[in-house]
Write a protein that holds these residues in place. Structure first.
Motif, PDB file in Angstrom:
ATOM      1  N   SER A 164      46.053  38.668  44.926  1.00 12.87           N
ATOM      2  CA  SER A 164      45.048  38.851  45.973  1.00 12.87           C
ATOM      3  C   SER A 164      45.625  39.640  47.134  1.00 12.87           C
ATOM      4  CB  SER A 164      44.543  37.493  46.461  1.00 12.87           C
ATOM      5  OG  SER A 164      45.629  36.673  46.885  1.00 12.87           O
ATOM      6  N   THR A 168      44.134  42.885  44.933  1.00  5.64           N
ATOM      7  CA  THR A 168      42.731  42.553  44.691  1.00  5.64           C
ATOM      8  C   THR A 168      41.881  42.512  45.953  1.00  5.64           C
ATOM      9  OG1 THR A 168      43.297  41.315  42.693  1.00  5.64           O
ATOM     10  CG2 THR A 168      41.182  40.818  43.727  1.00  5.64           C
ATOM     11  N   TYR A 369      38.778  40.936  38.163  1.00  5.26           N
ATOM     12  CA  TYR A 369      39.723  40.591  39.225  1.00  5.26           C
ATOM     13  C   TYR A 369      40.699  41.725  39.523  1.00  5.26           C
ATOM     14  CZ  TYR A 369      42.522  37.569  42.213  1.00  5.26           C
ATOM     15  OH  TYR A 369      43.152  37.020  43.298  1.00  5.26           O
ATOM     16  N   SER A 373      39.913  46.140  42.628  1.00 11.22           N
ATOM     17  CA  SER A 373      40.984  46.590  43.523  1.00 11.22           C
ATOM     18  C   SER A 373      40.991  48.095  43.700  1.00 11.22           C
ATOM     19  CB  SER A 373      42.346  46.143  42.983  1.00 11.22           C
ATOM     20  OG  SER A 373      42.691  46.861  41.822  1.00 11.22           O
TER      21      SER A 373
END
Length: 634
Positions: A164, A168, A369, A373
């Motif tokens: 993350s 992401t 996921y 990005s």
């Protein structure tokens, strides 16, 4: 004599100085390529470097899986996912009663156990595992809540290097949550690092990739604070400190990858003076002993003087029950979120051999996921615009290989596949045989379709099922191993005649894996398979009929009703096939939209919805993002 000497040394040392505390410092999603003490001069990791420099650095430590939940499930149990059926990311299948979270054995022996705070166990009753393993598992948990004089085993999971952070979440989120928390000296600029050679070295990619270095720098900073607290509490000289990452780097070809750098991890163990005798290696050195994550549980128990249970697949590499070093480590990639794949690897530390059993899927599969990005959007854009060189294209282009051999010493980024090189034919063959032998010995249950795993789990644990004589693994493996083999078309088609439904499943998978296989003689057989009662076979047969046999409407009459079923594993398999079928996304576009409308708010269909959303995004149908990201998007 050496193992006996080590055991005697541990026993007498334990009598002399008592029980050490054990601290685990676990970080997210990081490869040794980005840590200073592993040779990266651009990295800012002084605290990690100090732990490894003053302790023992491991150069051949491997996660058993390239994503968190299967890796952490093996860590907490000491058992490889292939044996437990826990390889698919965040699956929820039962464990047999005998398999416990290993900290429960420490609790029974009087230790205080705490976890701060990630669990992510791929089991049916994760709350039971958590309750039995930890006195406390929360963001407030730590050694400071133990009883007076009570030895502790405390785990701290550092999230700042998570995917993350590195790719992401939106860039504005990263700036506030990572970059702005670092001083100028702790930051890495966009032109102050060497770009991995399989990524396009452009201004845009440097802008995005600098997130990796800064996220790891922040993680290292937080580790420093944790060690400072341990020292202020007067406990550092009583505590053995383990440091490791839960799998490889959260970048393309790292986390979630089947043949890239997703398995190898940094690892170090720091020993206080009074417990240096427990190290089998000289302090301040590095060791090339092979370590896999199923070794961690038995090792901690061994340090505590507790005999590891027989069901654990790993070995204790320290302590009273230390065993001889491994010759090989085995790793596995299974479904991650909505992205399908079954791949198995073996390594001796230097060479890693991988068999990809579903080579019809590219290395960089669609996965929401990752696809939300900036970095993956940039890679896909560069591929469309022909900005990538031959090495960089391999990650996103259709696969040309189904097995891989890499020399990780000479080729740490895994760029040059040696499997087809005549000079490495003997090595490739030898490692392949050892890998297949391991699959059969461990009775790898992950070769079953996920729909079947779920069905089995309603009456028995996959761990138990795999040991039954009627699990035809040998026949299944023989068929699955043919996938991607251009000269084995006849054997692939013969699998359609099997009475074993999962052999038929892998025969159809083999047909999908070859673009130019002649199906004229088996067309009617495949069309009949669309009417069988077994969904995994019915779906594959319909997908082949749609893409290869010119029977789009017939295939659609099979696939469309299955999108309306209440079984999310059926809908997911349908959507995975639609996503990769030539012409499939456009043909089923309205069905995808209807599916999203039907299941958008149903958490049980999260992976299926993600597959549908990403497929529509590839058609230019709307944006791709998570709801909680919207306020951070530029």
């Amino acid at each position: 004599m050496k193992p006996l000497f080590t055991c005697l040394l541990f026993f007498y040392g334990f009598l002399a100085v008592g029980q050490p505390n054990i601290l685990w410092v676990t970080i997210e999603d990081t490869s040794p390529h980005f840590i200073g003490c592993y040779g990266n001069k651009d990295a800012r990791t002084p605290n990690i470097d100090r732990l490894c420099r003053e302790g023992v650095k491991f150069t051949h430590a491997f996660a058993n899986a390239p994503v968190c939940s299967p890796a952490r499930t093996t860590i907490i149990t000491g058992v490889l996912n292939e044996a437990m059926g826990t390889g698919n990311h965040r699956s929820k299948y039962p464990l047999p009663d005998m398999i416990k979270g290993f900290p429960s054995y420490l609790k029974e022996a009087g230790w205080y156990t705490s976890n701060n705070a990630k669990t992510d166990y791929s089991v049916a009753d994760a709350r039971k595992v958590i309750r039995e393993s930890w006195h406390e598992s929360s963001h407030e948990a730590g050694w400071w809540k133990r009883g007076e004089g009570q030895p502790f085993f405390s785990v701290f999971n550092h999230m700042d290097s998570h995917q993350s952070r590195t790719m992401t979440n939106p860039y504005r989120w990263y700036r506030e949550m990572v970059y702005d928390r670092l001083s100028a000296e702790e930051r890495t600029g966009e032109h102050n690092f060497e770009m991995p050679p399989y990524l396009h070295d452009s201004e845009a990619m440097r802008h995005y990739f600098s997130r990796v270095y800064n996220s790891i720098s922040l993680t290292d900073k937080e580790i420093g604070k944790l060690i400072d607290r341990l020292e202020k509490d007067g406990l550092k000289e009583e505590t053995i400190i383990f440091f490791y990452a839960d799998h490889g780097e959260a970048i393309p070809r790292g986390k979630s990858g089947s043949v890239g750098i997703g398995y190898k991890v940094p690892m170090g163990i720091w020993f206080p003076e009074k417990y240096r005798h427990l190290s089998p290696w000289p302090i301040g050195s590095e060791t090339d002993e092979l370590i896999c994550f199923d070794d961690l549980a038995p090792t901690v128990l061994s340090i505590a003087g507790i005999r590891p249970p027989e069901y654990m697949t790993g070995r204790a590499f320290m302590g009273k029950y230390r065993k001889a070093p491994r010759k090989y480590v085995f790793t596995a990639r299974n479904r991650i979120d909505e992205s399908p794949q079954l791949a198995r690897s073996i390594t001796d530390g230097r060479y890693m051999y991988t068999k990809v059993f579903q080579p019809q899927y590219p290395e960089l599969e669609y996965q929401k996921y990752a696809d939300v990005s900036d970095i993956v959007k940039q890679i896909r854009s560069d591929y469309r615009d022909k900005n990538l060189n031959a090495v960089q294209e391999q990650m996103i282009a259709p696969r040309t290989d189904n097995e891989y051999l890499y020399d990780m010493d000479r080729d740490p980024w895994k760029l040059h596949n040696l499997a087809a090189d005549p000079a490495y034919r003997k090595m490739t063959s030898g490692l392949r045989k050892k890998l297949y032998r391991h699959i059969l010995e461990i009775r790898d249950v992950m070769f079953l379709p996920e729909y079947t795993m779920d069905s089995i789990s309603r009456t028995t644990a996959p761990y138990t099922y795999r040991l039954q004589k009627d699990y035809p693994l040998k026949d299944i493996l023989e068929q699955a191993s043919l996938c991607g083999e251009q000269d084995k078309a006849e054997e692939i088609l013969q699998g359609l005649e099997s009475e074993e439904r999962d052999v038929v499943y892998w025969s159809l998978m083999g047909i999908q894996s070859l673009n130019d296989i002649d199906l004229s003689g088996v067309k009617q057989k495949i069309l009949k398979k669309m009417n069988v009662s077994y969904p995994p076979v019915r779906i594959l047969a319909a997908a082949i009929a749609f893409e290869r046999l010119g029977e789009r409407e017939k295939a659609a009459t099979v696939l469309r009703p299955m999108l309306k079923t209440d079984n999310d594993l059926v809908t997911l398999q349908v959507l995975q096939n639609v996503q990769y079928m030539q012409g499939g996304p456009e043909f089923f576009k309205d069905d995808l939209k209807a599916f999203i409308t039907l299941r958008k708010k149903d958490k049980g269909f999260l992976n299926s919805v993600s597959a549908a959303e990403t497929t529509l995004f590839t058609l230019g149908e709307g944006e791709l993002y998570y709801a909680n990201m919207k306020k951070w998007m530029d």
